[in-house]
Design an enzyme around this catalytic site. Structure first.
Site, PDB file in Angstrom:
ATOM      1  N   TRP A 140      13.373   4.746   7.965  1.00  0.00           N
ATOM      2  CA  TRP A 140      14.636   4.590   8.554  1.00  0.00           C
ATOM      3  C   TRP A 140      15.172   3.246   8.051  1.00  0.00           C
ATOM      4  O   TRP A 140      14.844   2.333   8.132  1.00  0.00           O
ATOM      5  CB  TRP A 140      14.654   4.652  10.000  1.00  0.00           C
ATOM      6  N   ASP A 222       8.177   2.338  16.909  1.00  0.00           N
ATOM      7  CA  ASP A 222       9.412   2.948  16.985  1.00  0.00           C
ATOM      8  C   ASP A 222       9.450   4.333  17.448  1.00  0.00           C
ATOM      9  O   ASP A 222       8.832   5.319  16.691  1.00  0.00           O
ATOM     10  CB  ASP A 222      10.038   2.911  15.661  1.00  0.00           C
ATOM     11  N   LYS A 258      18.220  11.131  20.983  1.00  0.00           N
ATOM     12  CA  LYS A 258      18.092  12.492  20.352  1.00  0.00           C
ATOM     13  C   LYS A 258      17.440  13.202  21.648  1.00  0.00           C
ATOM     14  O   LYS A 258      17.836  14.460  21.565  1.00  0.00           O
ATOM     15  CB  LYS A 258      16.886  12.353  19.436  1.00  0.00           C
TER      16      LYS A 258
HETATM   17  C1  LIG Z   1      13.397   6.065  13.433  1.00  0.00           C
HETATM   18  C2  LIG Z   1      14.669   5.771  14.163  1.00  0.00           C
HETATM   19  N1  LIG Z   1      14.683   4.665  14.990  1.00  0.00           N
HETATM   20  C3  LIG Z   1      15.618   4.375  15.669  1.00  0.00           C
HETATM   21  C4  LIG Z   1      16.779   5.090  15.574  1.00  0.00           C
HETATM   22  C5  LIG Z   1      17.818   4.399  16.551  1.00  0.00           C
HETATM   23  O1  LIG Z   1      18.233   5.170  17.421  1.00  0.00           O
HETATM   24  P1  LIG Z   1      19.534   4.782  18.454  1.00  0.00           P
HETATM   25  O2  LIG Z   1      20.626   5.529  17.999  1.00  0.00           O
HETATM   26  O3  LIG Z   1      19.243   5.199  19.824  1.00  0.00           O
HETATM   27  O4  LIG Z   1      19.824   3.586  18.180  1.00  0.00           O
HETATM   28  C6  LIG Z   1      16.902   6.254  14.911  1.00  0.00           C
HETATM   29  C7  LIG Z   1      18.051   6.995  14.892  1.00  0.00           C
HETATM   30  O5  LIG Z   1      18.390   7.782  13.831  1.00  0.00           O
HETATM   31  C8  LIG Z   1      15.712   6.646  14.158  1.00  0.00           C
HETATM   32  O6  LIG Z   1      15.575   7.573  13.268  1.00  0.00           O
END
Ligand SMILES: Cc1ncc(COP(=O)(O)O)c(C=O)c1O
Length: 412
Positions: A140, A222, A258
Site C-alpha cells: 500500500w 497492519d 473496511k
Molecule cells: C493495507 C492498508 N493499510 C491501511 C489502510 C488504511 O485504512 P484507513 O482508511 O482506516 O486509514 C488501508 C486502506 O486502504 C490499507 O489498504
C-alpha cells in the site's frame, strides 16, 4: 502587489487512487466500471451501510445518556479494549497478563502514524531516524510516506511478490530478513495483502517469525481487512496471534474502515503488545503525548458504533454475518471472473484470481494493458494492474472479462 509568499510551492500530483475515482465519475460512458477504489460495493455497484451499523446508529441516536464531551486522549476505553480483543483473541495470554495497550486512532492510517512517530522517538535509541523500515514490494503506497513523514530516513523494500509465478517470493522475503540490520522494523500485512491479495500460509508465517525472532526484527502489523479475507475473524488474525504466542513485542494497526464499512468515520486502533504491564504503561504515556499534538483526542461516533457492536454478543454475531456477506461476495466474484477468462481462453493462467484473497487482486496486466482498459474500455484500475474485486458485479462481469481478454490478446 508583491508576489505570493506561496509562489515557490510546487504543485503536488494527485493521489492516484482518488484521481482514478474522480476520472471515473467524469466518464459519461454507460459501460464504465470502477475497479480502483478501495471500498466495498454491492452487486448493484453501490456502497453498503452494514445493517448492524444502521441498527447501532439508531441505538446511539436514541440514547439520551450520550453527549459530545471530549473523549480521553487515548480514546474510548470500551472501543480500545474490544478492538484489541478481536485482534488478539478472547483467550490471548497477553491480554490476560495485562500487557496489551491500545490507542484509538483516525483510521488504520492514524494507527500507523502514531506507531511510526513513537518508534522514531523511542525505539532503538531516542530520536531514531536511522533504523531501517522495511515495506513489502509492492505495498500500500502510504506505508512508505507515513514512515518517511514520521522522520525515518532509511525506508527499504523486502521481496514479496514473485511476478513470474504470481505468488509469494518466500525465499526472497526470508533472505531480506536474514540480511536486515538487527532491530529493523518490518511492516507486515496481517491478512489480505494490499495490493497483491497474496498472504503467507501459516507454515510460511512460522518461518518468517523464526527469522524475525532470531534476528531481533520488530513486527509492525497492519490489519486493515480482518474478516474480509476469509470471512473469519480468527483466520484473518492468525499471523498476529501466532507472533504474540511466540513472545514478540509488537504493534498492530487496525482499521475498521473496511470490515465495518465506516470509511469516513475514521475508526482505527493501535494495539501494543509488550513484555509486561509496566512497559506498556510507559509506551502509552508517550503515545498520549503524540496524540495530544496530532489530533488531541479522537472522534466518537465510529468508535461508539464499533464498541457497541463488539461488546454485545447478539450484535457481534450480526456483524460477523455482515462481514461474511461481504467476503462471500468477493469470493464469488473471484471464481466468476476466473471461470470467464478461462472459458474465453485468455492467454496466461488465471488461478491466481481465486488463490488471492481479500478485496484486491493483482491481475498481472501490464501498464499498457491497463491504459487500454481505462482509455478504450472505461474500466478504471490502478496502473499496477490491481483491481478491487468489489467493483465487479453480476452485470459487468462479462464486459470486464471480455475487456481483459482483449487487452491481453491485443496489447503486449
Ligand atoms: C493495507 C492498508 N493499510 C491501511 C489502510 C488504511 O485504512 P484507513 O482508511 O482506516 O486509514 C488501508 C486502506 O486502504 C490499507 O489498504
Amino acid at each position: 502587489m508583491a508576489a505570493s509568499i506561496f509562489a515557490a510551492v510546487p504543485l503536488s500530483p494527485p493521489v492516484a487512487v482518488f484521481k482514478l475515482t474522480a476520472d471515473f465519475r467524469e466518464d459519461s460512458d454507460s459501460r464504465k466500471v470502477n475497479l480502483g477504489v478501495g471500498a466495498y460495493r454491492t452487486d448493484e455497484g453501490q456502497p453498503w451501510v452494514l445493517p448492524v451499523v444502521k441498527k447501532v446508529e439508531q441505538m446511539i441516536a436514541n440514547n439520551n445518556s450520550l453527549n459530545h464531551e471530549y473523549l480521553p486522549i487515548l480514546g474510548l476505553p470500551e472501543f480500545r479494549a474490544n478492538a484489541s480483543r478481536i485482534a488478539l483473541g478472547d483467550d490471548s495470554p497477553a491480554i490476560k497478563e495485562n500487557r496489551v495497550g491500545s490507542v484509538q486512532s483516525l483510521g488504520g492510517t492514524g494507527a500507523l502514524r502514531i506507531g511510526a512517530e513513537f518508534l522514531r522517538r523511542w525505539y532503538n535509541g531516542n530520536n531514531n531516524t536511522a533504523t531501517p523500515v522495511y515495506v513489502s514490494a509492492p505495498s500500500w503506497e502510504n506505508h512508505n510516506s507515513v514512515f518517511m513523514d514520521a522522520g525515518f530516513k532509511d525506508i527499504r523494500t523486502y521481496h514479496y511478490w514473485d511476478a513470474a509465478k504470481r505468488g509469494l517470493d518466500l525465499q526472497g522475503l526470508l533472505g531480506d530478513m536474514e540480511n536486515a540490520p538487527e532491530f529493523s522494523i518490518f511492516i507486515l500485512h496481517a491478512c489480505a495483502h494490499n495490493p497483491t491479495g497474496t498472504d503467507p500460509t501459516p507454515e510460511q508465517w512460522k518461518q518468517i517469525a523464526a527469522v524475525m525472532k532470531r534476528r531481533s526484527l520488530f513486527p509492525f502489523f497492519d490489519s486493515a481487512y480482518q474478516g474480509f479475507a476469509s470471512g473469519s475473524l480468527e483466520k484473518d488474525a492468525w499471523a498476529v496471534r501466532y507472533f504474540v504466542s511466540e513472545g514478540f513485542e509488537l504493534f498492530c494497526a487496525q482499521s475498521f474502515s473496511k470490515n465495518f464499512g465506516l470509511y469516513n468515520e475514521r475508526v482505527g486502533n493501535l494495539t501494543v503488545v509488550g513484555k509486561d504491564a509496566d512497559n506498556v504503561q510507559r509506551v502509552l504515556s508517550q503515545m498520549e503525548k503524540i496524540v495530544r499534538t496530532t489530533w488531541s483526542n479522537p472522534p466518537s461516533q465510529g468508535a461508539r458504533i464499533v464498541a457497541t457492536t463488539l461488546s454485545s454478543p447478539q450484535l457481534f454475531d450480526e456483524w460477523k454475518g455482515n462481514v461474511k456477506t461481504m467476503a462471500d461476495r468477493v469470493l464469488l466474484m473471484r471464481s466468476e471472473l476466473r471461470s470467464r477468462l478461462e472459458a474465453l481462453g485468455t492467454p496466461g493462467t488465471w488461478n491466481h484470481i481465486t488463490e488471492q484473497i481479500g478485496m484486491f487482486s493483482f491481475t498481472g496486466l501490464n501498464p499498457k494493458q491497463v491504459e487500454y482498459m481505462v482509455k478504450e474500455k472505461h474500466i478504471y484500475l490502478m496502473a499496477s494492474g490491481r483491481i478491487n474485486m468489489c467493483g465487479l458485479t453480476t452485470k459487468n462481469l462479462d464486459y470486464v472479462a471480455k475487456s481483459i481478454h482483449e487487452a491481453v490478446t491485443k496489447i503486449q
